[in-house]
Design a protein around this motif. Structure first.
Motif, PDB file in Angstrom:
ATOM      1  N   SER A   8       0.871  -1.169   0.000  1.00 36.88           N
ATOM      2  CA  SER A   8       0.000   0.000   0.000  1.00 36.88           C
ATOM      3  C   SER A   8       0.908   1.219   0.000  1.00 36.88           C
ATOM      4  O   SER A   8       2.124   1.098   0.133  1.00 36.88           O
ATOM      5  CB  SER A   8      -0.910  -0.001   1.229  1.00 36.88           C
ATOM      6  OG  SER A   8      -0.136  -0.090   2.414  1.00 36.88           O
ATOM      7  N   GLY A  16      -5.755   1.997  -7.193  1.00 37.93           N
ATOM      8  CA  GLY A  16      -5.507   3.164  -6.356  1.00 37.93           C
ATOM      9  C   GLY A  16      -6.551   4.230  -6.641  1.00 37.93           C
ATOM     10  O   GLY A  16      -6.977   4.402  -7.792  1.00 37.93           O
ATOM     11  N   VAL A  75      -5.180   3.464 -11.552  1.00 39.17           N
ATOM     12  CA  VAL A  75      -5.595   4.529 -10.634  1.00 39.17           C
ATOM     13  C   VAL A  75      -6.878   5.170 -11.137  1.00 39.17           C
ATOM     14  O   VAL A  75      -7.063   5.376 -12.345  1.00 39.17           O
ATOM     15  CB  VAL A  75      -4.481   5.590 -10.484  1.00 39.17           C
ATOM     16  CG1 VAL A  75      -5.013   6.857  -9.823  1.00 39.17           C
ATOM     17  CG2 VAL A  75      -3.315   5.031  -9.681  1.00 39.17           C
ATOM     18  N   SER A  83      -6.488  -0.538  -3.524  1.00 35.21           N
ATOM     19  CA  SER A  83      -5.251  -0.739  -2.758  1.00 35.21           C
ATOM     20  C   SER A  83      -5.171   0.330  -1.675  1.00 35.21           C
ATOM     21  O   SER A  83      -5.174   0.023  -0.482  1.00 35.21           O
ATOM     22  CB  SER A  83      -4.033  -0.691  -3.684  1.00 35.21           C
ATOM     23  OG  SER A  83      -4.022   0.506  -4.466  1.00 35.21           O
ATOM     24  N   LYS A 142      -6.688  -3.858  -6.199  1.00 31.40           N
ATOM     25  CA  LYS A 142      -5.461  -3.359  -6.818  1.00 31.40           C
ATOM     26  C   LYS A 142      -5.675  -2.067  -7.596  1.00 31.40           C
ATOM     27  O   LYS A 142      -4.915  -1.740  -8.495  1.00 31.40           O
ATOM     28  CB  LYS A 142      -4.859  -4.436  -7.719  1.00 31.40           C
ATOM     29  CG  LYS A 142      -4.584  -5.748  -6.994  1.00 31.40           C
ATOM     30  CD  LYS A 142      -3.703  -6.677  -7.789  1.00 31.40           C
ATOM     31  CE  LYS A 142      -2.258  -6.226  -7.790  1.00 31.40           C
ATOM     32  NZ  LYS A 142      -1.352  -7.203  -8.430  1.00 31.40           N
ATOM     33  N   PHE A 196       1.860   5.538  -6.409  1.00 32.13           N
ATOM     34  CA  PHE A 196       1.065   4.500  -7.060  1.00 32.13           C
ATOM     35  C   PHE A 196       1.842   3.854  -8.209  1.00 32.13           C
ATOM     36  O   PHE A 196       1.728   2.653  -8.450  1.00 32.13           O
ATOM     37  CB  PHE A 196      -0.249   5.075  -7.585  1.00 32.13           C
ATOM     38  CG  PHE A 196      -1.304   5.271  -6.529  1.00 32.13           C
ATOM     39  CD1 PHE A 196      -1.726   4.210  -5.741  1.00 32.13           C
ATOM     40  CD2 PHE A 196      -1.895   6.513  -6.338  1.00 32.13           C
ATOM     41  CE1 PHE A 196      -2.710   4.377  -4.772  1.00 32.13           C
ATOM     42  CE2 PHE A 196      -2.891   6.688  -5.382  1.00 32.13           C
ATOM     43  CZ  PHE A 196      -3.297   5.616  -4.593  1.00 32.13           C
ATOM     44  N   THR A 230      -0.700  -1.930  -6.989  1.00 30.39           N
ATOM     45  CA  THR A 230      -1.641  -1.051  -7.688  1.00 30.39           C
ATOM     46  C   THR A 230      -1.498  -1.244  -9.189  1.00 30.39           C
ATOM     47  O   THR A 230      -0.438  -0.994  -9.755  1.00 30.39           O
ATOM     48  CB  THR A 230      -1.387   0.425  -7.326  1.00 30.39           C
ATOM     49  OG1 THR A 230      -1.620   0.623  -5.930  1.00 30.39           O
ATOM     50  CG2 THR A 230      -2.302   1.346  -8.114  1.00 30.39           C
TER      51      THR A 230
END
Length: 297
Positions: free
Chosen positions: A2, A152, A207, A176, A150, A198, A204
């Motif tokens: 993370s 972000g 996003v 995540s 997974k 990220f 991740t």
């Protein structure tokens, strides 16, 4: 993995004995957050659950090791509380309150950058690493929203966060880490400054950013993508599409100034950089599927 926060991060809570501070500290501990101490001047010797309370940050750090601090303080005290944390050497700080005076916020951002610290906020729900730890106030018991995965997530909006994240989960994904950048005019950390975390996080795959009209943070994300600083799939949803032209809408950070910060400009910048932009929250999950498939993830 993370970013910023995990179950081992040793968290200090400034303002722990207040109503909100004590309430959410207990929820943070229940979620798995490693809260090691609290600070409220004049309340040393008390405990919140099993968490000891100290007069000052330095007094707390004489007894326990601290990696991060969470501030439950009114906006007029935020600058002094941040200075206390930075002076003690803390490099990760989350500030929840909204309405920090503008000049204070500018000075706080400058102080954080000089100290090499990441300060998230203000006007944020905080940050949460799904299934591990949180700093802030999240209804983590809502499985339809706060599911580990997974993807972000970064957000400027409190009201849209649950709605968009629920669409991510509905599509079969989870998060995540979720970072509430905050909605004040001067965010102490910006979208583009979190992107590298990220990018380097193997947990991740993509996003999602939840943006809105006003400011230039979304355009900065597009610039980072064009420069190759962020290469993973990125899906964006932007609030404020229906805002009347020339009107100030929403909270203090959602203001179009000098012709800049319109949703149309943000969409053009992000799309031009290769991001997928959802017209409505319900499209976010399907766009994620398309983006991940195109990147063969």
């Amino acid at each position: 993995m993370s970013i910023i926060l995990n179950e081992k991060t040793r968290v200090l809570v400034q303002g722990i004995t207040g109503r909100e501070g004590s309430f959410w500290t207990k929820h943070m501990i229940d979620y798995g957050t490693n809260v090691v101490a609290g600070v409220t001047p004049g309340k040393e010797g008390r405990t919140i659950g099993e968490v000891p309370v100290f007069h000052t940050v330095k007094r707390a750090m004489a007894h326990v090791e601290v990696d991060a601090s969470l501030l439950f303080v009114p906006p007029r005290f935020a600058k002094a509380a941040l200075k206390e944390a930075l002076d003690a050497g803390i490099k990760k700080v989350v500030i929840l309150c909204d309405g920090i005076p503008l000049h204070d916020a500018l000075q706080m951002r400058s102080a954080a950058r000089l100290a090499g610290a990441m300060v998230i906020g203000g006007n944020t729900s905080g940050i949460i690493s799904m299934g591990k730890a949180m700093m802030g106030f999240f209804p983590y018991w809502l499985d339809r929203v706060y599911k580990p995965g997974k993807i972000g997530i970064m957000t400027r909006s409190g009201s849209l966060t649950n709605e968009v994240t629920a669409e991510v989960v509905k599509a079969g994904f989870g998060a995540s880490s979720l970072i509430g950048i905050g909605g004040d005019p001067v965010p102490l950390t910006r979208f583009a400054e979190v992107l590298p975390l990220f990018q380097s996080d193997p947990a991740t795959d993509a996003v999602v950013i939840i943006g809105e009209l006003g400011g230039t943070m979304e355009e900065e994300v597009a610039e980072a993508m064009k420069k190759g600083l962020f290469t993973k799939p990125l899906v964006a949803y932007l609030g404020g599409r229906t805002a009347p032209k020339g009107k100030k809408m929403g909270h203090a950070g959602a203001i179009i100034t000098a012709g800049k910060g319109t949703v149309e400009d943000k969409i053009a910048a992000l799309s031009g950089a290769g991001a997928y932009v959802a017209k409505k929250p319900s499209m976010v999950g399907e766009l994620l599927k398309s983006a991940l498939a195109k990147h063969q993830i």
